[in-house]
Motif scaffolding. Structure first.
Motif, PDB file in Angstrom:
ATOM      1  N   UNK A  29       0.950  -1.346   0.136  1.00  0.00           N
ATOM      2  CA  UNK A  29       0.163   0.234  -0.033  1.00  0.00           C
ATOM      3  C   UNK A  29       0.767   1.259   0.072  1.00  0.00           C
ATOM      4  N   UNK A  30       0.078   2.284  -0.777  1.00  0.00           N
ATOM      5  CA  UNK A  30       1.207   3.625  -0.654  1.00  0.00           C
ATOM      6  C   UNK A  30       0.336   4.442   0.307  1.00  0.00           C
ATOM      7  N   UNK A  31       0.802   5.076   1.554  1.00  0.00           N
ATOM      8  CA  UNK A  31       0.303   6.116   2.478  1.00  0.00           C
ATOM      9  C   UNK A  31       0.692   7.332   1.870  1.00  0.00           C
ATOM     10  N   UNK A  32      -0.194   8.534   1.782  1.00  0.00           N
ATOM     11  CA  UNK A  32       0.218   9.925   1.646  1.00  0.00           C
ATOM     12  C   UNK A  32      -0.106  10.764   2.835  1.00  0.00           C
ATOM     13  N   UNK A  35      -0.515  16.717   4.741  1.00  0.00           N
ATOM     14  CA  UNK A  35       0.092  17.856   5.391  1.00  0.00           C
ATOM     15  C   UNK A  35       1.595  18.039   5.234  1.00  0.00           C
ATOM     16  N   UNK A  36       2.340  16.669   5.493  1.00  0.00           N
ATOM     17  CA  UNK A  36       3.969  16.693   5.245  1.00  0.00           C
ATOM     18  C   UNK A  36       4.306  16.396   3.968  1.00  0.00           C
ATOM     19  N   UNK A  37       3.363  15.992   3.167  1.00  0.00           N
ATOM     20  CA  UNK A  37       3.706  15.657   1.605  1.00  0.00           C
ATOM     21  C   UNK A  37       4.460  14.292   1.519  1.00  0.00           C
ATOM     22  N   UNK A  38       4.599  13.769   2.826  1.00  0.00           N
ATOM     23  CA  UNK A  38       5.476  12.210   2.881  1.00  0.00           C
ATOM     24  C   UNK A  38       4.509  11.161   2.286  1.00  0.00           C
ATOM     25  N   UNK A  39       5.284  10.416   1.530  1.00  0.00           N
ATOM     26  CA  UNK A  39       4.671   9.235   1.026  1.00  0.00           C
ATOM     27  C   UNK A  39       5.372   8.044   1.673  1.00  0.00           C
ATOM     28  N   UNK A  40       4.706   6.915   1.973  1.00  0.00           N
ATOM     29  CA  UNK A  40       5.369   5.364   2.278  1.00  0.00           C
ATOM     30  C   UNK A  40       4.704   4.496   1.569  1.00  0.00           C
ATOM     31  N   UNK A  52       0.532   4.108  11.111  1.00  0.00           N
ATOM     32  CA  UNK A  52       0.911   5.085   9.968  1.00  0.00           C
ATOM     33  C   UNK A  52       0.589   6.426  10.637  1.00  0.00           C
ATOM     34  N   UNK A  53       1.400   7.127  11.287  1.00  0.00           N
ATOM     35  CA  UNK A  53       0.757   8.403  11.873  1.00  0.00           C
ATOM     36  C   UNK A  53      -0.406   8.152  12.877  1.00  0.00           C
ATOM     37  N   UNK A  54      -1.347   8.923  12.390  1.00  0.00           N
ATOM     38  CA  UNK A  54      -2.554   8.527  13.362  1.00  0.00           C
ATOM     39  C   UNK A  54      -3.541   7.475  12.431  1.00  0.00           C
ATOM     40  N   UNK A  55      -3.232   6.830  11.560  1.00  0.00           N
ATOM     41  CA  UNK A  55      -3.983   5.739  11.159  1.00  0.00           C
ATOM     42  C   UNK A  55      -3.689   4.464  11.398  1.00  0.00           C
ATOM     43  N   UNK A  56      -4.547   3.545  11.639  1.00  0.00           N
ATOM     44  CA  UNK A  56      -4.264   2.153  11.909  1.00  0.00           C
ATOM     45  C   UNK A  56      -4.923   1.368  10.815  1.00  0.00           C
ATOM     46  N   UNK A  57      -4.156   0.738   9.924  1.00  0.00           N
ATOM     47  CA  UNK A  57      -4.478   0.141   8.434  1.00  0.00           C
ATOM     48  C   UNK A  57      -4.206  -1.275   8.509  1.00  0.00           C
ATOM     49  N   UNK A  58      -5.581  -2.231   8.363  1.00  0.00           N
ATOM     50  CA  UNK A  58      -5.322  -3.438   8.550  1.00  0.00           C
ATOM     51  C   UNK A  58      -5.882  -3.998   6.785  1.00  0.00           C
ATOM     52  N   UNK A  59      -5.052  -4.916   6.306  1.00  0.00           N
ATOM     53  CA  UNK A  59      -5.226  -5.565   5.088  1.00  0.00           C
ATOM     54  C   UNK A  59      -5.699  -6.779   5.336  1.00  0.00           C
ATOM     55  N   UNK A  60      -7.025  -7.011   4.968  1.00  0.00           N
ATOM     56  CA  UNK A  60      -7.463  -8.450   5.271  1.00  0.00           C
ATOM     57  C   UNK A  60      -7.182  -9.253   4.238  1.00  0.00           C
ATOM     58  N   UNK A  61      -7.213  -9.089   2.877  1.00  0.00           N
ATOM     59  CA  UNK A  61      -6.746  -9.962   1.937  1.00  0.00           C
ATOM     60  C   UNK A  61      -6.037  -8.961   0.712  1.00  0.00           C
ATOM     61  N   UNK A 106      -9.206  13.918   5.180  1.00  0.00           N
ATOM     62  CA  UNK A 106      -8.609  15.481   4.736  1.00  0.00           C
ATOM     63  C   UNK A 106      -7.044  15.433   4.873  1.00  0.00           C
ATOM     64  N   UNK A 107      -6.709  14.610   5.636  1.00  0.00           N
ATOM     65  CA  UNK A 107      -5.268  14.425   5.870  1.00  0.00           C
ATOM     66  C   UNK A 107      -4.317  13.368   5.206  1.00  0.00           C
ATOM     67  N   UNK A 108      -5.134  12.159   5.007  1.00  0.00           N
ATOM     68  CA  UNK A 108      -4.312  10.746   4.466  1.00  0.00           C
ATOM     69  C   UNK A 108      -4.967  10.435   3.243  1.00  0.00           C
TER      70      UNK A 108
END
Length: 117
Positions: A29-32, A35-40, A52-61, A106-108
Motif C-alpha cells: 500500500x502507498x500512504x500519503x 500535511x507533510x507531503x510524505x509518502x510511504x 502509520x501516523x494517526x492511522x491504523x491500517x488493516x489489510x485483510x486480503x 482530509x489528511x491521508x
C-alpha cells in the motif's frame, strides 16, 4: 437521456465474464500524509495491522487475476483514524482505479499498489 438509457440496456445485455482471482499472502500500500507531503510504501501480510501516523491500517486480503500476478491487485482494507470506534474506510481498493472506492480523509490518502508473492 435517451443515449444513457440505450447504453445501460446494451451494457445489461452483454454477459459478464467472471474473472478467477488468486489470493496472495499480502500486498503493498502507498500512504500519503497530505500535511507533510510524505509518502510511504508499506508491505502488509494478510490480516496484518500497521500504524502509520494517526492511522491504523488493516489489510485483510490481497487478490489478483489468476495467471496474471502483475495484473490488477485489489485489497480488502479497514482504516481507523486516531483510535476511533468506527473506521473511516472499510472495503475493497483496486490498484488500477484508486478513485473507484477511495479513502475520503482530509489528511491521508491510501492506495493499493500490488500483491506480494
Amino acid at each position: 437521456m435517451k443515449r444513457i438509457l440505450t447504453a445501460l440496456l446494451i451494457f445489461a445485455a452483454v454477459p459478464s465474464v467472471a474473472q478467477q482471482a488468486t489470493t496472495a499472502p499480502g500486498g503493498t500500500l502507498r500512504i500519503l500524509d497530505k500535511i507533510t507531503g510524505r509518502t510511504q510504501d508499506l508491505e502488509f501480510s494478510n490480516g496484518q495491522t500497521r500504524s502509520i501516523g494517526l492511522l491504523a491500517v488493516t489489510m485483510s486480503e490481497c487478490r489478483y487475476p489468476s495467471g496474471n500476478r502483475s495484473g490488477d491487485a485489489y485489497t480488502l482494507l479497514t482504516v481507523v483514524y486516531n483510535n476511533a470506534a468506527d473506521p473511516v474506510f472499510r472495503g475493497w481498493m483496486v490498484a488500477s482505479a484508486p478513485a473507484l472506492n477511495a479513502l475520503d480523509h482530509p489528511r491521508y490518502d491510501v492506495w493499493a499498489l500490488r500483491c506480494s508473492s
